[in-house]
Design a protein around this motif. Structure first.
Motif, PDB file in Angstrom:
ATOM      1  N   VAL A  14      -8.710  14.373 -10.748  1.00 29.42           N
ATOM      2  CA  VAL A  14      -8.604  15.791 -12.548  1.00 29.42           C
ATOM      3  C   VAL A  14      -7.417  15.453 -12.665  1.00 29.42           C
ATOM      4  N   SER A  15      -6.607  14.270 -12.321  1.00 25.54           N
ATOM      5  CA  SER A  15      -5.096  13.812 -12.773  1.00 25.54           C
ATOM      6  C   SER A  15      -4.529  13.005 -12.436  1.00 25.54           C
ATOM      7  N   VAL A  16      -3.615  11.891 -12.997  1.00 23.39           N
ATOM      8  CA  VAL A  16      -3.868  10.937 -12.567  1.00 23.39           C
ATOM      9  C   VAL A  16      -2.232  11.006 -11.022  1.00 23.39           C
ATOM     10  N   PRO A  17      -1.916  11.582 -10.956  1.00 24.15           N
ATOM     11  CA  PRO A  17      -1.009  11.624  -9.710  1.00 24.15           C
ATOM     12  C   PRO A  17      -2.489  12.279  -8.185  1.00 24.15           C
ATOM     13  N   ALA A  18      -3.829  13.001  -8.667  1.00 21.17           N
ATOM     14  CA  ALA A  18      -4.801  12.869  -7.863  1.00 21.17           C
ATOM     15  C   ALA A  18      -5.312  11.861  -7.896  1.00 21.17           C
ATOM     16  N   ALA A  19      -5.141  10.905  -8.341  1.00 23.08           N
ATOM     17  CA  ALA A  19      -6.174   9.672  -8.448  1.00 23.08           C
ATOM     18  C   ALA A  19      -5.104   8.671  -7.471  1.00 23.08           C
ATOM     19  N   LEU A  20      -3.989   8.507  -7.617  1.00 24.34           N
ATOM     20  CA  LEU A  20      -3.083   7.943  -6.664  1.00 24.34           C
ATOM     21  C   LEU A  20      -3.134   8.295  -5.453  1.00 24.34           C
ATOM     22  N   ASP A  21      -3.047   9.911  -5.119  1.00 19.93           N
ATOM     23  CA  ASP A  21      -2.913  10.826  -4.065  1.00 19.93           C
ATOM     24  C   ASP A  21      -4.496   9.777  -3.126  1.00 19.93           C
ATOM     25  N   ALA A  22      -5.733   9.700  -3.477  1.00 18.57           N
ATOM     26  CA  ALA A  22      -6.498   9.740  -2.520  1.00 18.57           C
ATOM     27  C   ALA A  22      -6.637   7.906  -2.041  1.00 18.57           C
ATOM     28  N   VAL A  23      -5.884   7.118  -3.188  1.00 15.31           N
ATOM     29  CA  VAL A  23      -5.437   5.908  -2.627  1.00 15.31           C
ATOM     30  C   VAL A  23      -4.445   6.104  -1.749  1.00 15.31           C
ATOM     31  N   ARG A  24      -2.713   6.667  -1.348  1.00 16.69           N
ATOM     32  CA  ARG A  24      -2.326   6.343  -0.506  1.00 16.69           C
ATOM     33  C   ARG A  24      -2.950   7.110   0.446  1.00 16.69           C
ATOM     34  N   ALA A  25      -4.127   8.146   0.517  1.00 16.80           N
ATOM     35  CA  ALA A  25      -4.953   8.688   1.692  1.00 16.80           C
ATOM     36  C   ALA A  25      -5.680   8.273   2.203  1.00 16.80           C
ATOM     37  N   GLY A  26      -6.047   6.708   1.365  1.00 12.77           N
ATOM     38  CA  GLY A  26      -7.240   6.287   1.994  1.00 12.77           C
ATOM     39  C   GLY A  26      -8.475   6.632   1.818  1.00 12.77           C
ATOM     40  N   GLU A  27      -8.271   8.156   0.772  1.00 13.27           N
ATOM     41  CA  GLU A  27      -9.486   8.185   0.863  1.00 13.27           C
ATOM     42  C   GLU A  27     -10.377   7.380  -0.667  1.00 13.27           C
ATOM     43  N   ALA A  28      -9.472   6.013  -1.100  1.00  6.93           N
ATOM     44  CA  ALA A  28     -10.042   4.759  -2.193  1.00  6.93           C
ATOM     45  C   ALA A  28      -9.765   4.182  -1.997  1.00  6.93           C
ATOM     46  N   GLU A  29     -10.380   3.121  -2.598  1.00  2.00           N
ATOM     47  CA  GLU A  29      -9.832   2.068  -2.239  1.00  2.00           C
ATOM     48  C   GLU A  29      -8.816   1.412  -3.421  1.00  2.00           C
ATOM     49  N   ALA A  30      -9.115   1.876  -4.575  1.00  2.43           N
ATOM     50  CA  ALA A  30      -8.043   1.585  -6.242  1.00  2.43           C
ATOM     51  C   ALA A  30      -8.196   3.195  -7.129  1.00  2.43           C
ATOM     52  N   ALA A  31      -7.227   2.687  -7.618  1.00  4.77           N
ATOM     53  CA  ALA A  31      -7.532   4.047  -8.753  1.00  4.77           C
ATOM     54  C   ALA A  31      -6.973   2.892 -10.021  1.00  4.77           C
ATOM     55  N   PHE A  32      -7.768   4.206 -10.721  1.00  5.62           N
ATOM     56  CA  PHE A  32      -7.169   3.432 -12.109  1.00  5.62           C
ATOM     57  C   PHE A  32      -7.098   5.180 -13.987  1.00  5.62           C
ATOM     58  N   VAL A  33      -5.893   4.218 -14.173  1.00  7.64           N
ATOM     59  CA  VAL A  33      -5.164   5.215 -14.641  1.00  7.64           C
ATOM     60  C   VAL A  33      -4.877   4.744 -15.248  1.00  7.64           C
ATOM     61  N   PRO A  34      -4.322   5.685 -17.435  1.00  8.76           N
ATOM     62  CA  PRO A  34      -3.068   4.947 -18.219  1.00  8.76           C
ATOM     63  C   PRO A  34      -1.865   4.765 -18.304  1.00  8.76           C
ATOM     64  N   ILE A  35      -1.662   3.761 -18.705  1.00  8.62           N
ATOM     65  CA  ILE A  35      -0.038   3.713 -18.509  1.00  8.62           C
ATOM     66  C   ILE A  35       1.066   3.467 -19.399  1.00  8.62           C
ATOM     67  N   GLU A  36       0.080   2.894 -20.665  1.00 10.49           N
ATOM     68  CA  GLU A  36       0.802   2.599 -21.366  1.00 10.49           C
ATOM     69  C   GLU A  36       0.216   3.102 -22.669  1.00 10.49           C
ATOM     70  N   ASN A  37       0.887   3.171 -23.947  1.00  6.19           N
ATOM     71  CA  ASN A  37      -0.522   2.859 -25.329  1.00  6.19           C
ATOM     72  C   ASN A  37       0.736   2.540 -26.543  1.00  6.19           C
ATOM     73  N   SER A  38      -0.046   1.494 -27.075  1.00  6.44           N
ATOM     74  CA  SER A  38       0.784   1.206 -28.688  1.00  6.44           C
ATOM     75  C   SER A  38       1.560   2.190 -29.481  1.00  6.44           C
ATOM     76  N   VAL A  39       1.039   3.325 -28.958  1.00 11.65           N
ATOM     77  CA  VAL A  39       2.011   4.235 -30.373  1.00 11.65           C
ATOM     78  C   VAL A  39       2.901   4.954 -30.095  1.00 11.65           C
ATOM     79  N   GLU A  40       3.037   5.569 -28.263  1.00 13.89           N
ATOM     80  CA  GLU A  40       3.823   6.471 -28.400  1.00 13.89           C
ATOM     81  C   GLU A  40       4.791   5.458 -26.665  1.00 13.89           C
TER      82      GLU A  40
END
Ligand SMILES: O=C(O)C(=O)Cc1ccccc1
Length: 310
Positions: A34-60
């Motif tokens: 549902v969110s970037v923090p949820a994806a990252l926490d799934a990795v921290r909790a060992g529930e996912a091997e990796a998380a894939f998230v947006p980090i930068e865009n060329s406009v903002e």
């Protein structure tokens, strides 16, 4: 069960499209979060091997939630990056006309990329942020908003139709996504790499930022991103997210990081990984005096001096 990659969902985000460009996704279970923090926490909790998230865009610039989440909490590391060119479609329930749109939604990072288009085409419409662009489409399907800016590919998934496609205020707007996992040895240098760190300055004094940047400058390390983020410890307290050209195994990058480690209360290494869309032919030769062999020759010379063998 195959190893899983968590990503910013729901299905139909740009994030999912970018993730599917990685060949290894063929053998991974892709799990929308549902969110970037949820994806990252799934990795921290060992529930996912990796998380894939947006980090930068060329406009903002930086996608601050991601930068902030990587800067604190249990350390994570970036292993890959993907660049995706983005244009938006205005998705509506079938039959909706432009004149019937009163509310519109999308991820906050979409707004700067469609602002002018909205000013010209939907000047009086109320904007509300969604957890992702695909989540905005889902909310339109549910009748919560009249329209969503999202990828055209999300229309079919949510029973919507594109009223307009190819919406982008800036030509060639790109978003950068990263694959993040638990810390481990970075992949070997490819020759076209990038190193990400977050650094905290010791105290507030004239030239404090300059001192940090000098560690890179004197070793010929080019910076690709510099973003200040509040530390949460009161007005004026910032840490800096930095992307530098090169790999931690390159002497000039390693020495710059050691220099920072000596003068900063905290340095968080976020990874060294191949630069997306950049080949060896695009990489500049190191500035004079900053190649690995020149660093080695200088350390050998110092050792000889210390031994009285020069
Ligand atoms: O992946 C998505 O669809 C997102 O919601 C994140 C995003 C936001 C704006 C541009 C690209 C990706």
């Amino acid at each position: 069960m195959p190893a899983s990659y968590a990503y910013l969902g729901p299905e139909g985000t740009f994030t999912e499209v970018a993730l599917r460009t990685l060949p290894e996704t063929a053998t991974r279970q892709l799990v929308p979060m549902v969110s970037v923090p949820a994806a990252l926490d799934a990795v921290r909790a060992g529930e996912a091997e990796a998380a894939f998230v947006p980090i930068e865009n060329s406009v903002e610039g930086g996608i601050t939630t991601t930068v902030d989440e990587l800067a604190v909490g249990e350390p994570l590391m970036i292993y890959r990056e993907v660049l995706l060119s983005i244009t938006f479609a205005l998705l509506v329930r079938p039959g909706t006309k432009l004149s019937g749109i009163k509310t519109v939604t999308a991820h906050p990072a979409a707004q700067p990329q469609v602002r002018n288009w909205m000013r010209n085409n939907l000047p009086d419409v109320v904007w509300e942020s969604a957890a992702s662009n695909a989540d905005g489409a889902r909310l339109v399907q549910e009748g919560r908003y009249d329209a969503a800016f999202a990828g055209e590919f999300a229309a079919a998934r949510y029973g919507l139709e594109p009223l307009e496609t190819g919406i982008h205020d800036a030509e060639n707007a790109q978003t950068r996504f990263v694959l993040v996992g638990k810390p481990a040895r970075p992949a070997a240098p490819t020759g076209a790499d990038k190193t990400s760190v977050v650094i905290w300055q010791r105290d507030d004094h004239p030239g404090a930022l300059l001192e940090l940047l000098q560690e890179f400058a004197v070793r010929g390390v080019n910076l690709m991103l510099l973003q200040s983020r509040p530390t949460g410890e009161g007005i004026g307290n910032y840490c800096f997210a930095i992307d530098a050209e090169g790999h931690i195994a390159d002497r000039r990058v390693g020495e710059a990081l050691m220099g920072l480690k000596r003068i900063c209360p905290q340095v968080r290494f976020l990874g060294s990984y191949p630069r997306a869309g950049v080949g060896l032919a695009d990489v500049r030769a190191p500035r004079a005096g900053t190649s690995d062999s020149e660093f080695s020759a200088a350390s050998d010379w110092l050792a000889r001096c210390q031994d009285g063998r020069f």
